[in-house]
Design an enzyme around this catalytic site. Structure first.
Site, short mmCIF file in Angstrom:
data_model
loop_
_atom_site.label_atom_id
_atom_site.label_comp_id
_atom_site.label_asym_id
_atom_site.label_seq_id
_atom_site.Cartn_x
_atom_site.Cartn_y
_atom_site.Cartn_z
N HIS A 105 -0.22 0.04 0.52
CA HIS A 105 0.13 -1.37 0.36
C HIS A 105 1.65 -1.47 0.31
O HIS A 105 2.30 -0.84 -0.54
CB HIS A 105 -0.51 -1.95 -0.90
CG HIS A 105 -1.99 -2.11 -0.79
ND1 HIS A 105 -2.84 -1.93 -1.86
CD2 HIS A 105 -2.78 -2.44 0.28
CE1 HIS A 105 -4.09 -2.14 -1.45
NE2 HIS A 105 -4.08 -2.44 -0.16
N GLU A 108 4.15 -1.95 -2.90
CA GLU A 108 4.01 -1.05 -4.05
C GLU A 108 5.01 0.10 -3.95
O GLU A 108 4.66 1.26 -3.78
CB GLU A 108 2.55 -0.59 -4.14
CG GLU A 108 1.60 -1.75 -4.35
CD GLU A 108 0.12 -1.43 -4.17
OE1 GLU A 108 -0.22 -0.22 -4.05
OE2 GLU A 108 -0.70 -2.36 -4.15
N ARG A 163 1.84 -7.16 1.60
CA ARG A 163 0.86 -6.15 1.23
C ARG A 163 0.29 -5.40 2.43
O ARG A 163 0.11 -4.18 2.39
CB ARG A 163 -0.28 -6.84 0.47
CG ARG A 163 -1.55 -6.01 0.23
CD ARG A 163 -2.61 -6.89 -0.39
NE ARG A 163 -3.92 -6.27 -0.48
CZ ARG A 163 -4.39 -5.65 -1.56
NH1 ARG A 163 -3.63 -5.52 -2.64
NH2 ARG A 163 -5.61 -5.15 -1.57
N HIS A 233 -1.04 4.00 -5.82
CA HIS A 233 -0.85 2.55 -5.72
C HIS A 233 -0.09 2.05 -6.96
O HIS A 233 0.20 2.79 -7.88
CB HIS A 233 -2.20 1.84 -5.69
CG HIS A 233 -3.04 2.10 -4.49
ND1 HIS A 233 -3.49 1.09 -3.66
CD2 HIS A 233 -3.55 3.25 -3.97
CE1 HIS A 233 -4.23 1.60 -2.70
NE2 HIS A 233 -4.28 2.92 -2.86
N GLU A 307 -3.23 3.72 -10.07
CA GLU A 307 -2.48 2.46 -10.13
C GLU A 307 -1.37 2.68 -11.16
O GLU A 307 -1.64 2.74 -12.36
CB GLU A 307 -3.39 1.29 -10.54
CG GLU A 307 -4.50 0.98 -9.56
CD GLU A 307 -4.03 0.24 -8.32
OE1 GLU A 307 -2.82 -0.10 -8.24
OE2 GLU A 307 -4.87 -0.01 -7.43
#
Length: 371
Positions: A105, A108, A163, A233, A307
């Protein structure tokens, strides 16, 4: 044509921008404009545009050429080369593979920063650090620092919170697919959209995007030897296990959770950051077509989505002063997981070999004493 362009770039004859939408030729690289000249002055606590990441990859593979090679994976929609680094220490042991990709993405940015940090830490320490040296005796690392290169560039030049990729859809009225909804696993069944204007647009079919296809084709070709699949991510401070497309659990779900919880504890011990552990369907939201779920379903035993920081204060715009602590703590988590993988696949075997040798020597000594 695309293969030729990729080759030209690898030879240093084209700029990272590749071709524009109009197909016009790329300009010649201006190597004098780089703000840094060598790896010694590369700042791992700053975000870097793709041109600098490409240069860094070339310099890394040159400086550490005994253990690092750079490889061409495929071309993006805008014909930019996707290159990965392979870190491999010569060894007599049969080697297994750890895959890590970052930046699927575009917005990020902390993810590509971590991929670079990870490579740096492995290469700077493998000679003197027994933990890393032991891992490299049995594992090869394949690292793709930026998966969504077109989108990453767009997030630098045009829209910081972009994104998706940058493929053209619906006669050029909307752009990009969510590459993490485009893998061939329960494609577009839940948590994804068929509307190309949406953030979670799943593409026109499974692996319809060239970036997804390049990664999935390569992973498929190596899957028998891949033990871990890490995709990095942000944000949320989570370690996610399969699955997102169903509440059902993978066959080794309990082990995946145990390994992840131990990693979260190692991460927290570094800078007191708390990460939650669980499947995407349980602790985040439903998703289909994710690379993590796809990797587990083709047989890769350990498949995780990280994440990274934070939990929403800065979100995707994580300040640069948080790059180093984020990378330091994430490094501890990844190494914890790799330790567990090593212990599962090799530690008992090594112990068995030592035990067998001990038994043989004992019997030999007994035999000599009886002579």
């Amino acid at each position: 044509m695309k293969s030729l362009l990729g080759t030209l770039y690898l030879l240093g004859m084209l700029v990272p921008g590749g071709l524009g939408y109009d197909g016009s030729p790329a300009e010649v690289v201006d190597k004098t404009g780089s703000p840094w000249r060598s790896l010694e002055t590369y700042n791992y606590s700053k975000y870097h545009p793709i041109e600098e990441i490409y240069q860094w990859m070339s310099q890394i593979s040159e400086k550490y050429k005994d253990v690092v090679t750079q490889h061409f994976l495929g071309l993006t929609y805008e014909t930019r080369p996707m290159n990965y680094l392979k870190i491999s220490q010569p060894s007599d042991n049969p080697k297994k593979i750890i895959w890590m990709d970052c930046g699927i993405h575009a917005r990020e940015w902390i993810a590509p920063a971590f991929c670079q940090w990870f490579v740096k830490e492995i290469l700077q320490n493998y000679k003197d650090n027994s933990r890393i040296r032991r891992l490299l005796n049995y594992l090869d690392f394949y690292v793709l620092p930026v998966l969504n290169i077109d989108g990453y560039i767009y997030s630098w030049t045009t829209d910081r919170v972009w994104r998706k990729s940058r493929s053209s859809h619906n006669n050029g009225t909307c752009f990009g697919a969510d590459l993490n909804r485009n893998f061939n696993v329960s494609w577009c069944s839940v948590g994804a959209s068929t509307d190309c204007k949406d953030l979670t647009f799943c593409g026109t079919g499974p692996a319809s995007e060239p970036e997804t296809k390049a990664v999935s084709s390569f992973i498929e070709s190596k899957k028998e030897n891949i033990l871990c699949f890490f995709t990095m991510h942000s944000y949320g401070q989570l370690i996610l296990t399969p699955y997102g497309y169903t509440k059902n659990k993978s066959s080794n779900h309990e082990e995946l959770i145990q390994v992840a919880e131990k990693a979260a504890n190692a991460l927290k011990a570094k800078h007191a950051m708390t990460y939650r552990v669980g499947s995407s369907a349980d602790i985040l939201y439903a998703t289909s077509g994710s690379s993590r779920d796809w990797a587990r379903d083709i047989g890769i035993p350990f498949s995780y989505t990280f994440e990274l920081r934070d939990t929403g204060t800065h979100g995707f715009i994580l300040p640069e002063d948080q790059i180093q602590p984020t990378c330091e703590e994430t490094m501890e988590a990844v190494l914890s997981m790799l330790d567990d993988v090593y212990n599962k696949y090799w530690s008992s075997n090594c112990a068995g070999k030592v035990m067998s040798t001990t038994v043989v020597l004992s019997l030999l000594m007994l035999f000599i004493s009886l002579l």
